[in-house]
Design a protein around this motif. Structure first.
Motif, mmCIF file in Angstrom:
data_model
loop_
_atom_site.group_PDB
_atom_site.id
_atom_site.type_symbol
_atom_site.label_atom_id
_atom_site.label_comp_id
_atom_site.label_asym_id
_atom_site.label_seq_id
_atom_site.Cartn_x
_atom_site.Cartn_y
_atom_site.Cartn_z
ATOM 1 N N PRO A 69 0.833 -1.200 0.000
ATOM 2 C CA PRO A 69 0.000 0.000 0.000
ATOM 3 C C PRO A 69 0.870 1.253 0.000
ATOM 4 N N ILE A 72 -0.258 3.096 5.280
ATOM 5 C CA ILE A 72 -1.043 2.183 6.108
ATOM 6 C C ILE A 72 -1.867 2.923 7.153
ATOM 7 N N SER A 73 -1.759 4.246 7.203
ATOM 8 C CA SER A 73 -2.561 5.007 8.159
ATOM 9 C C SER A 73 -2.635 6.455 7.720
ATOM 10 N N VAL A 80 -5.642 5.494 -0.591
ATOM 11 C CA VAL A 80 -4.617 4.460 -0.567
ATOM 12 C C VAL A 80 -4.505 3.844 -1.951
ATOM 13 N N TYR A 82 -2.898 0.730 -3.850
ATOM 14 C CA TYR A 82 -2.294 -0.589 -3.674
ATOM 15 C C TYR A 82 -1.566 -0.976 -4.965
ATOM 16 N N THR A 137 -10.372 0.522 11.199
ATOM 17 C CA THR A 137 -9.393 -0.353 10.562
ATOM 18 C C THR A 137 -10.045 -1.118 9.422
ATOM 19 N N ILE A 159 -5.188 -1.310 7.214
ATOM 20 C CA ILE A 159 -5.145 0.144 7.056
ATOM 21 C C ILE A 159 -5.903 0.781 8.216
#
Length: 211
Positions: A69, A72-73, A80, A82, A137, A159
């Motif tokens: 990704p 991740i946050s 995001v 990928y 999440t 994530i």
């Protein structure tokens, strides 16, 4: 009669697996991808006469399933990207890549990409929104399926989406129907929904026709 099995006959030496002597119906793993020459040798009880038959068995390879990704946050709304890192170097022809996402109720398909499509790309994008007051999440995984029906699952990536900020406010003593002759003092207050998100800071900007 004695039935003996060689699961990788080389055409010269018969090397049986004694665990399968006299077996007529069974399942047995063969090993890594490749072609296996499976041989059955039958020896009669009278005279010790033998006969053998050989059947080639093709074991297709498992595909690769990996991705990374772009982050991740982050705060809502969180974009995001990928990147499918398994596109190159596949051991077999891939029919499709399936993106699966779990928001807490189990994995569901959120996208399918087929390498045969003209617009195929190795990236897949998602935007995550969090309007609550707690972190959200999301679990993502990639499923790769070959043209032969073999499939593999990637490890799961989680994530974390932080609550998004809001900028709701109201004026307490202003109405366009009042006499608003310059100079005018206006009282502003942040609304309850914004305060409920517990922002760390408030920044106000006032602009007029000149900026």
């Amino acid at each position: 009669a004695l039935r003996e099995w060689d699961f990788n006959y080389d055409g010269i030496t018969f090397t049986k697996d004694p665990a399968y002597d006299n077996q007529v119906s069974f399942m047995r793993p063969l090993g890594p991808a490749g072609t296996y020459q499976v041989a059955l040798r039958i020896t009669t009880a009278l005279g010790g006469c033998t006969a053998m038959t050989v059947l080639p068995v093709q074991v297709d390879p498992l595909p690769l399933a990996t991705f990374v990704p772009s982050t991740i946050s982050g705060c809502s709304d969180l974009d995001v990207i990928y990147t499918n890192t398994a596109v190159a170097g596949q051991p077999d022809i891939v029919d499709r890549y399936v993106w699966e996402e779990d928001n807490g109720s189990g994995f569901v398909v959120v996208g399918t990409q087929m390498p045969a499509d003209p617009g195929f790309t190795d990236t897949f994008s998602r935007t995550y929104r969090n309007t609550s007051t707690a972190n959200r999440t999301v679990a993502m995984r990639l499923r790769t399926i070959t043209s032969n029906g073999c499939e593999a699952l990637s490890p799961v990536t989680t994530i974390t989406v932080f609550p998004g900020t809001a900028s709701g406010f109201s004026s307490l003593n202003y109405s366009p129907f009042n006499d608003n002759c310059s100079p005018v003092s206006v009282n502003f207050a942040v609304d309850a929904a914004t305060q409920a998100l517990h922002p760390a800071d408030y920044r106000w900007r006032i602009s007029d026709g000149s900026g």
